[in-house]
Design an enzyme around this catalytic site. Structure first.
Site, mmCIF file in Angstrom:
data_model
loop_
_atom_site.group_PDB
_atom_site.id
_atom_site.type_symbol
_atom_site.label_atom_id
_atom_site.label_comp_id
_atom_site.label_asym_id
_atom_site.label_seq_id
_atom_site.Cartn_x
_atom_site.Cartn_y
_atom_site.Cartn_z
ATOM 1 N N LYS A 121 11.069 -41.813 3.559
ATOM 2 C CA LYS A 121 11.595 -42.556 4.716
ATOM 3 C C LYS A 121 10.422 -42.848 5.633
ATOM 4 O O LYS A 121 9.542 -42.012 5.808
ATOM 5 C CB LYS A 121 12.648 -41.729 5.451
ATOM 6 N N GLU B 101 9.407 -44.817 9.520
ATOM 7 C CA GLU B 101 9.902 -45.404 10.772
ATOM 8 C C GLU B 101 9.268 -46.772 11.011
ATOM 9 O O GLU B 101 8.058 -46.937 10.842
ATOM 10 C CB GLU B 101 9.567 -44.477 11.948
ATOM 11 N N SER C 54 11.311 -34.024 11.982
ATOM 12 C CA SER C 54 11.881 -33.191 13.050
ATOM 13 C C SER C 54 11.581 -31.715 12.778
ATOM 14 O O SER C 54 11.717 -30.874 13.673
ATOM 15 C CB SER C 54 13.393 -33.415 13.181
ATOM 16 N N ASP D 267 10.107 -37.387 4.699
ATOM 17 C CA ASP D 267 9.755 -38.240 5.846
ATOM 18 C C ASP D 267 8.243 -38.449 5.903
ATOM 19 O O ASP D 267 7.483 -37.477 5.883
ATOM 20 C CB ASP D 267 10.207 -37.508 7.126
ATOM 21 N N GLU E 277 18.980 -45.015 14.505
ATOM 22 C CA GLU E 277 19.040 -43.890 15.450
ATOM 23 C C GLU E 277 19.208 -44.390 16.892
ATOM 24 O O GLU E 277 18.439 -45.251 17.366
ATOM 25 C CB GLU E 277 17.756 -43.049 15.326
HETATM 26 O O1 KIV Z 1 13.258 -36.282 11.163
HETATM 27 C C1 KIV Z 1 14.482 -36.400 11.298
HETATM 28 O O2 KIV Z 1 15.224 -35.429 11.477
HETATM 29 C C2 KIV Z 1 15.037 -37.735 11.259
HETATM 30 C C3 KIV Z 1 16.503 -37.875 11.518
HETATM 31 C C4 KIV Z 1 16.762 -37.790 12.958
HETATM 32 C C5 KIV Z 1 17.053 -39.118 10.951
HETATM 33 O O3 KIV Z 1 14.334 -38.678 11.071
#
Ligand code: KIV
Length: 258
Positions: free
Chosen positions: A108, A110, A41, A79, A175
């Protein structure tokens, strides 16, 4: 929280916030928040892109390094950006290497990429899953929409979550799914769920830092609670500074060198 073994069900709810920079990370290091997500994000919040697809490994690694320098005592999750984990294994491993060498203690990703998760976990990489609304698939999903609204979709979500758990994920971000779906899924899993727009029954909650601080005036989804009015505070402070300079009220002699 210092390791994946601290991510447990049944205890106090887990708290996670996103963070992308050294300055905020220092503040979070002095806060009671359990862990920090250097989310993709950042592409939207920090760089102004319309979605998270523009995030790259280099971008997340740069933010991760700054965050870890500011928050050495917090568990930091990096991420994995769009398409870094669904092409070649080499590409995925290169991304994980860069994020972890930048200071992430876990990654993390997806979606239900169970083979890759299994490989990463066997290689010593802690992996957090992310299901429900997976923003990197915004175009395939037809927008940022609540997911798992039908019984069949909720069942598929549960199957994916169980598969990720079996593959070795230590926790799962959920989410934008209906509250009963998140509740049932949380009850069915041994690993903790961390919700965003997934109701109160998850084992933890995550929010984007700038959202919960009230720092984004153009964006206020239903699931965000604003705990501060950062945008208002900044606006007021900047107005006061401009006014003081124009009125020659700043700097005073006390604020100047003799
Ligand atoms: O990138 C992010 O902020 C996220 C959250 C919304 C969990 O993946």
């Amino acid at each position: 929280m210092n390791s994946i073994h601290d991510f447990r069900k049944g205890g106090p709810k887990i708290t996670m916030l996103t963070c992308y920079d050294y300055w905020s990370a220092r503040l979070l290091n002095d806060s009671p928040v359990d862990c920090i997500l250097v989310g993709d994000s950042s592409a939207m919040v920090m760089h102004g892109y319309p979605d998270t697809i523009s995030a790259t490994t280099e971008l997340i690694a740069l933010h991760t390094r700054a965050v870890k320098l500011g928050a050495p005592d917090r568990f930091v999750i990096g991420d994995m950006p769009f398409l870094t984990f669904n092409g070649s294994l080499d590409r995925a491993m290169d991304c994980v290497l860069k994020l972890m060498q930048a200071g992430a203690q876990a990654v993390k990703l997806e979606g239900a990429h169970t083979e890759l998760v299994r490989h990463l976990v066997r290689s010593g990489v802690p992996v957090m899953g992310h299901l429900g609304l997976t923003p990197q698939s915004v175009h395939a999903l037809g927008g940022f929409k609540v997911q798992a609204k039908t019984e069949a979709a909720a069942q598929k979500l549960l199957e994916d979550a169980l598969a990720l758990q079996e593959a070795g994920c230590f926790a799962l971000v959920l989410e934008c799914v209906p509250t009963p779906v998140a509740e049932n899924l949380t009850r069915s899993l041994e690993i903790p769920t961390i919700g965003i727009g997934a109701g109160p029954h998850c084992d933890g909650q995550v929010l984007v830092l700038q959202d919960m601080l009230g720092g984004q005036t153009h964006f206020k989804p239903r699931f965000v609670r604003q705990y501060a009015d950062l945008a208002g505070t900044i606006k007021q402070a900047v107005h006061a500074f401009v006014e003081d300079v124009r009125q020659q009220a700043f700097p005073t002699l006390e604020e100047s060198y003799k």
